[in-house]
Design a protein around this motif. Structure first.
Motif, PDB file in Angstrom:
ATOM      1  N   ALA A 235       0.840  -1.196   0.000  1.00 51.78           N
ATOM      2  CA  ALA A 235       0.000   0.000   0.000  1.00 51.78           C
ATOM      3  C   ALA A 235       0.882   1.256   0.000  1.00 51.78           C
ATOM      4  N   ARG A 236       1.933   1.205   0.780  1.00 56.15           N
ATOM      5  CA  ARG A 236       2.844   2.359   0.834  1.00 56.15           C
ATOM      6  C   ARG A 236       3.526   2.580  -0.524  1.00 56.15           C
ATOM      7  N   MET A 237       3.928   1.476  -1.156  1.00 54.71           N
ATOM      8  CA  MET A 237       4.617   1.585  -2.445  1.00 54.71           C
ATOM      9  C   MET A 237       3.686   2.156  -3.523  1.00 54.71           C
ATOM     10  N   VAL A 238       2.410   1.766  -3.466  1.00 59.16           N
ATOM     11  CA  VAL A 238       1.461   2.257  -4.470  1.00 59.16           C
ATOM     12  C   VAL A 238       1.146   3.725  -4.214  1.00 59.16           C
ATOM     13  N   VAL A 239       0.799   4.026  -2.968  1.00 59.29           N
ATOM     14  CA  VAL A 239       0.413   5.395  -2.644  1.00 59.29           C
ATOM     15  C   VAL A 239       1.599   6.349  -2.858  1.00 59.29           C
ATOM     16  N   GLY A 240       2.791   5.856  -2.568  1.00 59.86           N
ATOM     17  CA  GLY A 240       3.985   6.686  -2.743  1.00 59.86           C
ATOM     18  C   GLY A 240       4.471   6.740  -4.184  1.00 59.86           C
ATOM     19  N   GLY A 241       3.793   6.026  -5.081  1.00 58.14           N
ATOM     20  CA  GLY A 241       4.183   6.084  -6.494  1.00 58.14           C
ATOM     21  C   GLY A 241       5.440   5.291  -6.815  1.00 58.14           C
ATOM     22  N   GLU A 242       5.843   4.399  -5.918  1.00 54.32           N
ATOM     23  CA  GLU A 242       7.083   3.660  -6.160  1.00 54.32           C
ATOM     24  C   GLU A 242       6.869   2.475  -7.103  1.00 54.32           C
ATOM     25  N   ALA A 243       5.702   1.830  -6.982  1.00 53.48           N
ATOM     26  CA  ALA A 243       5.408   0.697  -7.867  1.00 53.48           C
ATOM     27  C   ALA A 243       4.711   1.234  -9.111  1.00 53.48           C
ATOM     28  N   ASP A 244       5.127   0.779 -10.289  1.00 54.29           N
ATOM     29  CA  ASP A 244       4.478   1.279 -11.503  1.00 54.29           C
ATOM     30  C   ASP A 244       3.496   0.284 -12.107  1.00 54.29           C
ATOM     31  N   VAL A 245       3.672  -1.009 -11.836  1.00 55.19           N
ATOM     32  CA  VAL A 245       2.709  -2.010 -12.284  1.00 55.19           C
ATOM     33  C   VAL A 245       2.454  -2.977 -11.129  1.00 55.19           C
ATOM     34  N   VAL A 246       1.180  -3.243 -10.865  1.00 51.83           N
ATOM     35  CA  VAL A 246       0.842  -4.173  -9.785  1.00 51.83           C
ATOM     36  C   VAL A 246       0.018  -5.327 -10.345  1.00 51.83           C
ATOM     37  N   LEU A 247       0.442  -6.541  -9.974  1.00 53.72           N
ATOM     38  CA  LEU A 247      -0.369  -7.732 -10.246  1.00 53.72           C
ATOM     39  C   LEU A 247      -1.050  -8.102  -8.937  1.00 53.72           C
ATOM     40  N   TRP A 248      -2.367  -8.078  -8.962  1.00 53.33           N
ATOM     41  CA  TRP A 248      -3.168  -8.326  -7.745  1.00 53.33           C
ATOM     42  C   TRP A 248      -3.926  -9.631  -7.881  1.00 53.33           C
ATOM     43  N   ILE A 249      -3.890 -10.457  -6.832  1.00 49.38           N
ATOM     44  CA  ILE A 249      -4.639 -11.704  -6.820  1.00 49.38           C
ATOM     45  C   ILE A 249      -5.557 -11.658  -5.604  1.00 49.38           C
ATOM     46  N   PRO A 255      -8.042  -1.769  -2.192  1.00 42.51           N
ATOM     47  CA  PRO A 255      -8.562  -0.423  -1.919  1.00 42.51           C
ATOM     48  C   PRO A 255      -7.841   0.662  -2.719  1.00 42.51           C
ATOM     49  N   TRP A 256      -6.630   0.385  -3.135  1.00 40.17           N
ATOM     50  CA  TRP A 256      -5.857   1.400  -3.862  1.00 40.17           C
ATOM     51  C   TRP A 256      -5.898   1.205  -5.380  1.00 40.17           C
ATOM     52  N   ALA A 257      -6.853   0.376  -5.859  1.00 42.95           N
ATOM     53  CA  ALA A 257      -7.008   0.225  -7.318  1.00 42.95           C
ATOM     54  C   ALA A 257      -7.307   1.605  -7.900  1.00 42.95           C
ATOM     55  N   GLY A 258      -6.805   1.871  -9.081  1.00 44.81           N
ATOM     56  CA  GLY A 258      -7.031   3.188  -9.685  1.00 44.81           C
ATOM     57  C   GLY A 258      -5.841   4.113  -9.499  1.00 44.81           C
ATOM     58  N   ARG A 259      -4.937   3.756  -8.585  1.00 46.17           N
ATOM     59  CA  ARG A 259      -3.786   4.620  -8.344  1.00 46.17           C
ATOM     60  C   ARG A 259      -2.532   4.115  -9.059  1.00 46.17           C
ATOM     61  N   VAL A 260      -2.682   2.966  -9.772  1.00 43.25           N
ATOM     62  CA  VAL A 260      -1.512   2.335 -10.377  1.00 43.25           C
ATOM     63  C   VAL A 260      -1.984   1.466 -11.544  1.00 43.25           C
ATOM     64  N   ARG A 261      -1.109   1.192 -12.505  1.00 43.77           N
ATOM     65  CA  ARG A 261      -1.465   0.256 -13.587  1.00 43.77           C
ATOM     66  C   ARG A 261      -1.663  -1.124 -12.964  1.00 43.77           C
ATOM     67  N   LEU A 262      -2.821  -1.708 -13.223  1.00 47.73           N
ATOM     68  CA  LEU A 262      -3.209  -2.879 -12.444  1.00 47.73           C
ATOM     69  C   LEU A 262      -3.567  -4.075 -13.335  1.00 47.73           C
ATOM     70  N   ILE A 263      -2.969  -5.228 -13.011  1.00 52.70           N
ATOM     71  CA  ILE A 263      -3.380  -6.513 -13.587  1.00 52.70           C
ATOM     72  C   ILE A 263      -4.079  -7.254 -12.452  1.00 52.70           C
ATOM     73  N   SER A 264      -5.286  -7.735 -12.698  1.00 54.42           N
ATOM     74  CA  SER A 264      -6.032  -8.369 -11.605  1.00 54.42           C
ATOM     75  C   SER A 264      -6.398  -9.799 -11.938  1.00 54.42           C
ATOM     76  N   LEU A 265      -6.081 -10.705 -11.019  1.00 51.89           N
ATOM     77  CA  LEU A 265      -6.565 -12.087 -11.085  1.00 51.89           C
ATOM     78  C   LEU A 265      -7.654 -12.211 -10.037  1.00 51.89           C
ATOM     79  N   VAL A 266      -8.893 -12.135 -10.482  1.00 54.06           N
ATOM     80  CA  VAL A 266     -10.028 -12.099  -9.556  1.00 54.06           C
ATOM     81  C   VAL A 266     -11.121 -13.040 -10.060  1.00 54.06           C
ATOM     82  N   PRO A 267     -12.019 -13.475  -9.183  1.00 57.53           N
ATOM     83  CA  PRO A 267     -13.147 -14.274  -9.649  1.00 57.53           C
ATOM     84  C   PRO A 267     -14.154 -13.408 -10.397  1.00 57.53           C
ATOM     85  N   ALA A 268     -15.036 -14.072 -11.123  1.00 63.23           N
ATOM     86  CA  ALA A 268     -16.029 -13.346 -11.922  1.00 63.23           C
ATOM     87  C   ALA A 268     -16.963 -12.516 -11.046  1.00 63.23           C
ATOM     88  N   THR A 269     -17.009 -12.824  -9.748  1.00 64.66           N
ATOM     89  CA  THR A 269     -17.898 -12.095  -8.837  1.00 64.66           C
ATOM     90  C   THR A 269     -17.331 -10.749  -8.402  1.00 64.66           C
TER      91      THR A 269
END
Lengths: 334, 536
Positions: A235-249, A255-269
């Motif tokens: 969360a600190r890395m995203v909010v601080g702009g340190e991470a440029d691409v995040v893969l989220w599972i 909660p910080w989606a939208g603040r970084v380029r995001l790849i998401s592995l999530v269920p259809a729900t």
């Protein structure tokens, strides 16, 4: 036919989405992989990917897990499994209001001792924990009778258990409790029972340790595993702009989606707002596919068999392995 | 794929073979010379050709090992690992040394899934676990009631659920005594609330192993580990076996007398003589080597007592169903009197026990030393001049408490091959391993002799696993995954309902919750566990 993946919100097949994820991670200067909900097999695959991508790895619930770990790895501790506590504890101290009630039935392996269950919660919890530790340590202090009775019960017990949640009490309180437990073991038996965190953070921590030797908040940026609880806080890395691409599972977006380029592995729900750059639909561990998860009631990893395994939705581990393959292709073509 | 290894000295004690010769491999097996040209050929003149090494006792996986990793992050960053490397590195380092199978010897049934999953992720080598019983209330109840058949059924059910190759018991009764606030526990002490002695537990579990026909004898971690004068316990334990097969793990740690001004001495000569005289006894040494390590043991009583010696000063003690465990980091120092006596004691055992079929090569990784110390230890056993140099660096007062300087024996290649290959395969009941005869699994290590014997052992010239060339001079040539081994003795299914009722009463959960499902540890759909037949 069900949608397998999305790129910029548009339905695509899984393969191009996997390729896009590989490309994004390969092109990233500081990639980050974050577990929301994740089974142990996915954690293993995520760490393989992190190593290949020279990425960092964190778990959304790592803070509390690391608070417990910090006490162990700075000073040491004596802890017990939940099953052993159930079988033998004749005195249970519940600390705070987060941890669930403990059955007051006599311990099955020593029923004649009975079981006393006490709770210490409410205002000034930290101060009262300090007083309790002082009482156990034999300091000459005045404390209210309730606290004195609690200390006496712990001292008189054959096998006491102190149960807490690091989500609720601060690391200093955990350290105090562990110090108190250590003192009690001079004369009797007493053990800590830390409540394991949500979203399989305990299982992911185990997998991370056998894969890297270290708990989450680990990075491969320099080609080898390094651990830093503050620097690698996702969360600190995203909010601080340190991470440029995040893969989220996870089960839903972070909660910080939208603040970084995001790849998401999530269920259809999952609710996809804001829409990530790449979405690859993924099975739910233990529901859509078999999974190894930490069972907080057993205090151990267990195999959770999916009642109706889905052939259509791959588990996160398979998708992560595919992305690792795509990334290797990216690197080979450079 | 037909492979020929030729020109090397083939040392295969299982077949009395020691001389220059050929080894032919087809696919995964050693075959007789086929009368055809090989697809590939390895000329290894001057090299030593052995079967792959088998380590019968190294703590490489499971919840306790993982706690050791988590306890010591400052010793894990980068290339360091303080005795508990991550799985990937374990596989690489063992394979580089020419080891192709390692047994994790202490897994409680309730945490078997994690151990098997960790092992499945270790590349290159084969592996197995020993399942731990002997400190659990149900075991006590069955023994007390004289229900020997039900006890055997219970043990067999545990082996099946865990996927274990044998039975280990750790300070039997000691962990149960710890729960009841005991501070020490010996062979004839009574387990509180159980009304049984450790001796009775050992005898009952030996009976279980015999009744089930498990090839590996009961694997025993004795009482009083690490304490001055504990040789008396070890001698009494050997006598207590009453001629039945028994394996004493890490014997060095119970080979201490109370001689000398500091009341701590080596009693290895007495103990070695007792082992030599008892053909039913096998031992592994648990050699101490100098340096930083971390002790990982399910002997929770002993580890609780060792907290004060932690270095760095921290520890983790886990009280759990059955045994629990303790993690205590420790630094063995060459100039420390006690550590130097321990080091010498282990070497005395190696050199004074005559039969390499009954003494096994271990450091009790990582308790005596990390397995990465094996090359130095092998060199010490094979080279008395090297030993003399090490001896000259330890305190004279420590040396005075041992007979090590008088011992001139040097292990030769057939003895090394027996101790680290042929004998372990036989001890574990693996007929197609530990030798190079026709039908053997093509697990082969080839060493290039050089002045620095430790360097020779650290990186074998060539290592084959299942017929594939996996390592060359310490560099991985092909990623390969082995398998796990387990025995599956039959049992009366009536034990299932008894276990179900017991678990519901005591733990409030199903006894099946801990079972290792094959799907949980399978790689690429292959059966992850190979069955080892029991003795008829």
């Amino acid at each position: 036919m069900m949608v397998e993946a999305l790129i910029a919100g548009a339905p695509v097949a899984r393969a191009p989405a996997v390729a896009a994820a590989g490309w994004l991670l390969g092109a990233s200067a500081n990639p980050l992989i974050v577990a929301g909900m994740m089974d142990c097999g996915a954690a293993e695959a995520a760490l393989d990917l992190a190593r290949a991508a020279r990425a960092s790895f964190d778990h959304e619930n790592a803070a509390a897990a690391l608070a417990d770990l910090d006490v162990m790895r700075q000073a040491g501790w004596l802890v017990v499994t939940p099953l052993e506590a159930r079988a033998l504890a004749d005195c249970v101290l519940l600390v705070g209001s987060d941890v669930a009630d403990f059955p007051s039935t006599p311990p099955p392996l020593a029923p004649e001792r009975g079981r006393k269950v006490m709770r210490l919660a409410g205002d000034n919890l930290m101060a009262r924990l300090g007083l309790l530790r002082a009482l156990i340590g034999g300091r000459a202090i005045t404390a209210d009778p309730a606290l004195a009775a609690l200390a006496a019960a712990l001292r008189a017990a054959h096998f006491a258990v102190v149960h807490w949640s690091a989500e609720e009490i601060p690391p200093l309180a955990i350290e105090m409790l562990c110090g108190m437990i250590e003192t009690l073991n001079d004369t009797t038996r007493c053990f800590g029972l830390p409540q394991s965190g949500a979203n399989n953070v305990a299982g992911v921590t185990q997998a991370c340790a056998w894969k890297t030797g270290l708990p989450p908040r680990v990075t491969f940026a320099r080609g080898r595993a390094e651990h830093d609880p503050w620097r690698l806080d996702a969360a600190r890395m995203v909010v601080g702009g340190e991470a440029d691409v995040v893969l989220w599972i996870g089960a839903d977006l972070p909660p910080w989606a939208g603040r970084v380029r995001l790849i998401s592995l999530v269920p259809a729900t999952a609710t996809l707002a804001p829409m990530p750059e790449v979405v690859i639909f993924t099975g739910r561990p233990g529901i859509d596919h078999h999974a190894i998860l930490h069972d907080p009631g057993l205090g151990a990893l267990t195999f959770q068999r999916a009642a109706t395994p889905s052939a259509e939705i791959p588990p996160a581990a398979a998708t992560l392995a595919a992305i690792t393959g795509a990334l290797a292709g990216e690197m080979a073509s450079c | 794929m037909l492979t020929l290894i030729t020109g090397g000295r083939v040392v295969d004690p299982a077949h009395g073979r020691d001389g220059t010769g050929e080894v032919w491999i087809e696919d995964e097996r050693v075959i007789a010379p086929p009368g055809r040209a090989p697809d590939r050929r390895f000329d290894v003149p001057g090299c030593i050709v052995l079967a792959g090494g088998i380590d019968i006792h190294s703590h490489i996986a499971g919840a306790n090992v993982n706690t050791a990793r988590l306890l010591l992050p400052e010793l894990h960053d980068g290339a360091m690992f303080a005795g508990a490397p991550p799985g990937e590195l374990i596989g690489h380092l063992f394979a580089a040394m020419g080891y192709t199978m390692v047994v994790e010897p202490a897994i409680s049934p309730h945490v078997a899934l994690q151990a098997q999953r960790e092992l499945a992720a270790i590349p290159f080598i084969d592996k197995a676990i020993l399942g731990v019983i002997g400190n659990d209330d149900l075991c006590f109840r069955l023994i007390r009631a004289g229900e020997t058949t039900a006890l055997a059924d219970y043990a067999a059910r545990m082996l099946a659920g865990s996927g274990a190759l044998g039975i280990k018991t750790i300070n039997p009764g000691g962990a149960a005594a710890f729960r009841e606030n005991a501070r020490s526990f010996s062979l004839d002490d009574e387990v509180p609330r159980a009304g049984l002695s450790s001796r009775a537990l050992i005898r009952a579990l030996q009976g279980v192993v015999a009744a089930l026909g498990i090839p590996h004898p009961l694997h025993l971690h004795c009482n009083n580990l690490g304490l001055p004068g504990n040789v008396e316990t070890a001698l009494a334990t050997i006598a207590a076996a009453e001629g039945e097969r028994l394996h004493l793990a890490h014997l060095q740690f119970y080979s201490y007398g109370r001689e000398g001004p500091r009341k701590f001495s080596s009693a290895a000569p007495r103990l070695a003589a007792a082992v030599n005289a008892a053909p039913n006894i096998t031992v592994d040494v648990g050699q101490v080597m100098f340096g930083q390590t971390v002790t990982i043991s399910s002997d929770v009583l002993r580890q609780f007592g060792a907290r004060g010696q932690a270095s760095p000063r921290k520890w983790a003690i886990l009280e759990a169903e059955g045994n629990g465990g303790g993690i205590v980091p420790y630094h063995y120092r060459r100039k420390n009197f006690f550590n130097a006596v321990q080091w010498a004691t282990g070497l005395e055992l190696f050199l004074l026990i005559h039969d390499p079929w009954r003494v096994f090569f271990t450091t009790d990784h990582p308790n005596g030393a990390p397995f990465t110390a094996y090359p130095d230890l092998l060199a010490l056993l094979m080279d008395r001049d090297l030993r003399a140099r090490w001896i000259s660096e330890i305190p004279a007062e420590a040396l005075a408490m041992t007979t090590l300087p008088e011992l001139t024996r040097e292990y030769d290649w057939p003895e090394i091959a027996t101790m680290t290959r042929a004998a372990p395969a036989r001890l574990l009941g693996l007929p197609d391993r530990g030798h190079l005869g026709v039908g053997a699994r093509a697990d082969i290590a080839i060493y290039r002799p050089q002045a620095d014997k430790a360097a020779m052992f650290r990186n074998a010239a060539l290592v084959f696993k299942d017929g594939e060339l996996i390592m060359r001079e310490g560099v991985a040539m092909k990623r390969h995954f082995g398998r796990a081994f387990a025995v599956r003795p039959g049992f009366d299914k009536a034990i299932e309902s008894r276990l179900a009722a017991y678990y519901e009463e005591v733990f409030g959960v199903s006894h099946t919750a801990f079972d290792v499902a094959p799907e949980a540890i399978a790689r690429n759909g292959k059966d992850p566990i190979e069955s080892v037949p029991c003795l008829s």
